[in-house]
Design a protein around this motif. Sequence first.
Motif, PDB file in Angstrom:
ATOM      1  N   GLY A 173      -6.867   1.907   4.071  1.00  0.00           N
ATOM      2  CA  GLY A 173      -7.349   2.190   5.345  1.00  0.00           C
ATOM      3  C   GLY A 173      -6.356   1.913   6.439  1.00  0.00           C
ATOM      4  O   GLY A 173      -5.301   1.085   6.419  1.00  0.00           O
ATOM      5  N   PRO A 174      -7.227   2.119   7.285  1.00  0.00           N
ATOM      6  CA  PRO A 174      -6.652   1.772   8.917  1.00  0.00           C
ATOM      7  C   PRO A 174      -6.358   0.385   8.620  1.00  0.00           C
ATOM      8  O   PRO A 174      -4.959  -0.015   9.029  1.00  0.00           O
ATOM      9  CB  PRO A 174      -6.897   2.591   9.854  1.00  0.00           C
ATOM     10  CG  PRO A 174      -7.732   3.310   9.815  1.00  0.00           C
ATOM     11  CD  PRO A 174      -7.553   2.784   7.403  1.00  0.00           C
ATOM     12  N   ALA A 175      -6.548  -0.481   8.780  1.00  0.00           N
ATOM     13  CA  ALA A 175      -6.708  -2.125   7.851  1.00  0.00           C
ATOM     14  C   ALA A 175      -6.815  -2.526   7.109  1.00  0.00           C
ATOM     15  O   ALA A 175      -5.544  -3.725   6.869  1.00  0.00           O
ATOM     16  CB  ALA A 175      -8.060  -2.788   8.827  1.00  0.00           C
ATOM     17  N   GLY A 176      -6.269  -1.992   6.420  1.00  0.00           N
ATOM     18  CA  GLY A 176      -5.139  -1.763   4.198  1.00  0.00           C
ATOM     19  C   GLY A 176      -6.047  -2.047   3.797  1.00  0.00           C
ATOM     20  O   GLY A 176      -7.550  -1.879   4.259  1.00  0.00           O
ATOM     21  N   ARG A 177      -6.079  -2.343   2.723  1.00  0.00           N
ATOM     22  CA  ARG A 177      -7.129  -2.447   1.290  1.00  0.00           C
ATOM     23  C   ARG A 177      -7.683  -3.260   1.529  1.00  0.00           C
ATOM     24  O   ARG A 177      -7.794  -4.734   1.469  1.00  0.00           O
ATOM     25  CB  ARG A 177      -6.526  -2.413   0.262  1.00  0.00           C
ATOM     26  CG  ARG A 177      -7.468  -2.274  -0.868  1.00  0.00           C
ATOM     27  CD  ARG A 177      -6.355  -1.660  -2.470  1.00  0.00           C
ATOM     28  NE  ARG A 177      -4.964  -1.082  -2.010  1.00  0.00           N
ATOM     29  CZ  ARG A 177      -3.469  -1.775  -2.626  1.00  0.00           C
ATOM     30  NH1 ARG A 177      -3.459  -2.644  -3.602  1.00  0.00           N
ATOM     31  NH2 ARG A 177      -3.333  -0.780  -2.561  1.00  0.00           N
ATOM     32  N   ALA A 178      -9.378  -3.479   1.226  1.00  0.00           N
ATOM     33  CA  ALA A 178      -9.822  -4.058   1.987  1.00  0.00           C
ATOM     34  C   ALA A 178      -9.738  -5.890  -0.009  1.00  0.00           C
ATOM     35  O   ALA A 178     -10.196  -6.543  -0.122  1.00  0.00           O
ATOM     36  CB  ALA A 178     -11.573  -3.754   1.059  1.00  0.00           C
TER      37      ALA A 178
END
Length: 447
Positions: A361-366
């Motif tokens: 996603g926008p913040a990277g993978r969780a």
Amino acid sequence: MPALEDPLDIGGVTLPNRLYRAPLLECAGNGPDAVDTLIEDLEPAAAAGAGLVCQGATVVRPEGGCAAPGMTRVSDPDFVAELSRLTDAVHAHGGKIAIQLEHGGLRSMETWHAGYREAHPGLQQLAVSRPPRLLRALDRAGFLSYDARVLSTDEVYDLAADFGRSAAYAVDAGYDAVHVAGANMGIVHQFLSPFYNRRDDEFGDGVRFLELLAAEVRERAGDVPLLTKVPAETEAPPVVRRRLSAADCVRTCQRLESAGYDALVPVNGSVFWDLSIVRGEFPGRSWRDDRFREGYAAAFGSRARAAVVAAANWVESLAYDFESAWNADLCGRVRRRVDVPVLCEGGVRERSTVDRLLSDGPAGRACDAVGMARPFYAEPRLPARLLGRGAAGARVACENCNNCVVPQAAGEPGVCRTPSVLRRTGALREQGAYERPDAADADAGGD
């Protein structure tokens, strides 16, 4: 972007997919039926396709340290050797299995379980430091009972060695990974937490204890993959000023990566054993169930005190309502700062949520793998519904009612007792939803 069905390497061991059964209390104990009970509880998850099965917390010493009734002790090498039947059963389905190692410290039954204290009057809790003032107040009120022995520096080294020895026994029995119980207020968490830890030796830096654990496991058990939960005490009530922040959790994870941990499980929680760990509804059905009333009275000292605990449990349910994937943001913060796999669990209930957590996603993978715990009490073969084609809209049957959890204080096994959930799982079973169409062992492992 990985899919749930893609393999994942953790410390040189390849998991066949990224779905795991998170640690749960199996309440198997150490009696003559213990291994059979563990096989009955854990094999179905592997038979249904879970990439990793985590056995729930096991205690590394022969007495004391049990946080709940029925926990299994793994200090006896002869008993642990018998667990090879369990690891063989999991491996027969192509899965991997981890054992979680724990000591309860101040959260042990000798603190909170009245009947256990009466039966074991000589037991003292192991403590990182003198119990905090707030807990001593509960002691004076009669709800807890502290006779704590603060560990000397040498005794801390001895405790770490016990973790290492139990890890070695487990590896000899065929376990694929070792999972340190680093959260949920066990003694490892107590070392990490400024609420509990006020030592003035090298272990005043609580991460040092986890670094020592890693060294002991490596020396005694070899290069077995090593995992741990890492707490952030973000849900502690405002009266608790000394707590672990999310930033503290991230820094701890970075140090543990350097210390040789092969995977990390960041979790939000409190400094107390409360519903911040198992968020959801107040388990009123279980508190009212006549079958458990005597067990609650034995655990908490009387029916009146059990009623007070139930009332506190209700208040907690107002503060800790269910939240989908409540550790996802914390896991994402950690994953951006470390290079080892990050595992996410806590409130994951839908395949769509799993896919979101694994996506970029926008913040990277969780995270790199996703775990579930309480849903397995209702659906031991849950992975069969969540893996593969046609699983995109799948959702667990669990309703987050927590009626599976409270009876464990009375020594009852962790099973689903909610009629609406049982009706749904029965219908799914009749529809063949728990079979693995891609595996020859689709019917193995039972329900």
